[in-house]
Enzyme design. Structure first.
Site, short mmCIF file in Angstrom:
data_model
loop_
_atom_site.label_atom_id
_atom_site.label_comp_id
_atom_site.label_asym_id
_atom_site.label_seq_id
_atom_site.Cartn_x
_atom_site.Cartn_y
_atom_site.Cartn_z
N ASN A 1 0.82 -1.22 0.00
CA ASN A 1 0.00 0.00 0.00
C ASN A 1 0.86 1.27 0.00
OD1 ASN A 1 -2.00 -1.85 0.11
ND2 ASN A 1 -2.64 -1.40 2.22
N SER B 1 -8.08 12.09 -48.33
CA SER B 1 -9.30 11.30 -48.25
C SER B 1 -9.17 10.10 -49.19
CB SER B 1 -10.49 12.15 -48.67
OG SER B 1 -11.54 11.34 -49.14
N LYS C 1 -9.16 16.42 -51.25
CA LYS C 1 -9.17 16.73 -49.82
C LYS C 1 -7.79 16.76 -49.19
CE LYS C 1 -12.24 17.03 -47.23
NZ LYS C 1 -13.20 16.01 -46.76
N ASN D 1 -6.98 16.98 -45.23
CA ASN D 1 -7.70 17.04 -43.96
C ASN D 1 -6.79 17.39 -42.78
OD1 ASN D 1 -10.11 16.34 -45.23
ND2 ASN D 1 -9.64 14.15 -45.05
N TYR E 1 -6.53 2.13 2.32
CA TYR E 1 -6.38 1.58 0.97
C TYR E 1 -7.58 0.69 0.61
CZ TYR E 1 -4.76 -1.04 -3.05
OH TYR E 1 -4.66 -1.59 -4.29
N LYS F 1 -4.14 3.80 -12.28
CA LYS F 1 -2.93 3.93 -13.11
C LYS F 1 -3.21 4.03 -14.61
CE LYS F 1 -0.68 1.55 -9.62
NZ LYS F 1 -2.09 1.38 -9.19
#
Ligand code: ARG
Length: 467
Positions: free
Chosen positions: A111, A278, A284, A286, A318, A326
């Site tokens: 802990n 694209s 295109k 992007n 704890y 995490k």
């Protein structure tokens, strides 16, 4: 596989399904360097207070260093049956160093160990993020210096409002990231507190020297309450809040880059190397990088929410729930790191279309406030001046002209105080130059702001550590 280190009181083996469900090794393996460093310091402390002998300490430390090497080189197998990184390292240590290794966990619990590892990890990452933000600040400031004469419309309500310098606009982001750096530095104060020695929750019966361990690990202070020390995740929440806010800043910047790169705005062109095409529409280009930054901001905000929700209502001390802290933490660290990096690389490569920006700042009555100011300077009360300028806009709109395209006679029909000098007064350049109030967009104010920023960036006292 040997018995688990805590197998003593159990008569049945843990079910595989439970091992898989409770294991965190795939996530927390990332803490191994800190786990080993913490164990070495703990071991030295145990020898110092004569809980173990110097020879025992040396044998344990030698073993820990071998394990560090093994994990560095990917030579240690990880398995769910050993739960987490702490258990993996301790089990391997017993294999390498023999029974003496079983003394390492004296006066310690997982802990306080996991709290220690997480704090050490986050201390390093926070310092690294601060360094990265410094590098970004350098890029923003250099870009602002290049664009001291570039004009664009400033917006409120997404409507053209008043002309501003691009450098001033860019330096607004400098201010946001400056506050982010400040917040991260502030987080560090509360991250940098050593929990080790709190043991499971109540402290320990052994005569440990926590200050000595803290000194070895570079902690500024030690936690004052063992129950709090093993149950506190405020330092993660604070970091995630600071990081989420920093991501919000990146998201706002991204949104502007996306808008500015549209045909409708056409203020910038993103570098080809930072755009994508694209699969169906050949024309295109992007803005995927800023779009993804904007999208990843959602995860960063979500991770903060996850931690707040995780800790809400958790009784002391704890609880296993806390193992879930995490993944979101690592994810935010990775996301923010990647976003700072890519922005730092992309910003200098953006092509600003100065002529289009300037053009946009010259149309749409952006000089109406200045017409009101002009009248106010000549004694008209500002509210009345505002009304007259509004009338002038209405008049100009009806004739499909800009204010500065009206004739002097037309302007005088609205207010006889208007003289010939109105035309230079209403030019974009003069409008900007007159905004000399501290923090305003006048070139000389912006140049001062840039100079202050450059000085601050180059001041090593401001930098916490190198990475
Ligand atoms: N893997 C655990 C975590 O990350 C370590 C602490 C476990 N402590 C315990 N009493 N089971 O939170």
């Amino acid at each position: 596989m040997a018995d688990k280190l805590w197998q003593g009181r159990f008569s049945e083996k843990t079910a595989h399904i439970v091992e898989r469900f409770t294991a965190s090794i795939q996530v927390d393996r990332r803490l191994y360097v800190y786990d080993i460093q913490g164990s070495i310091a703990h071991c030295k402390m145990l020898a110092k207070v004569a809980v173990i002998t110097d020879e025992e300490a040396e044998a344990i430390i030698r073993g820990l260093e071998i394990i560090r090497q093994e994990i560095d080189e990917n030579r240690l197998d990880f398995t769910d049956s050993l739960e987490d990184i702490h258990m993996h390292i301790e089990s391997r240590l017993i294999e390498i160093a023999g029974p003496v290794a079983q003394k390492l966990h004296t006066a310690r619990s997982r802990n306080d160990q996991v709290a220690l590892d997480t704090r050490m990890y986050l201390r390093d990452e926070t310092a690294r993020l601060i360094q990265r933000l410094y590098r970004l600040q350098k890029v923003i400031t250099a870009l602002a210096r290049q664009h001291l004469n570039t004009v664009l419309p400033g917006y409120t309500h997404m409507q053209r409002a008043q002309p501003v310098l691009l450098s001033h606009h860019l330096m607004a982001y400098y201010e946001m990231f400056l506050r982010d750096i400040g917040r991260l530095q502030d987080c560090l104060k509360r991250i940098n507190v050593m929990p080790l020695g709190s043991a499971a929750l109540a402290g320990t019966t052994f005569p440990i020297d926590r200050t000595f361990t803290a000194g070895l690990l570079g902690f500024e202070s030690i936690s004052a309450n063992s129950i709090d020390a093993v149950s506190d995740r405020d330092f993660i929440i604070e970091f995630l809040a600071a990081a989420a806010l920093c991501m919000v800043h990146f998201s706002r910047l991204s949104e502007e880059l996306i808008l500015w790169s549209t045909a409708e705005f056409s203020f910038i062109e993103l570098p080809d190397s930072f755009a994508t095409g694209s699969s169906i529409m050949p024309q295109k280009k992007n803005p995927d990088v800023p779009e993804l930054i904007r999208g990843k901001t959602a995860t960063a905000i979500g991770n903060l929410t996850t931690l707040l929700t995780l800790m809400k209502s958790l009784p002391l001390a704890y609880n296993r729930d806390m193992q879930e802290d995490k993944a979101p933490l690592f994810d935010t660290v990775d996301t923010l790191t990647a976003c700072i990096e890519i922005c730092t690389a992309m910003l200098p490569k953006i092509k600003f279309k100065k002529a289009t920006m300037h053009q946009a700042a010259c149309a749409g009555y952006l000089n109406a406030t200045d017409l009101a100011d002009y009248l106010a300077i000549r004694g008209v009360a500002f509210r009345e001046a505002h009304r007259l300028a509004g009338e002038a806009v209405g008049f100009a709109l009806a004739g499909k002209k800009e204010l500065h395209e009206l004739s002097l006679e037309q302007l005088q029909s609205i207010c006889p105080l208007i003289q010939d000098d109105i035309f230079s007064f209403l030019t974009t350049g003069e409008m900007i130059d007159r905004r000399t109030s501290y923090g305003g967009t006048a070139a000389k104010r912006v140049a001062q702001a840039i100079a202050t920023a450059e000085k601050w960036i180059d001041d090593p006292k401001e930098h916490l550590s190198d990475s």
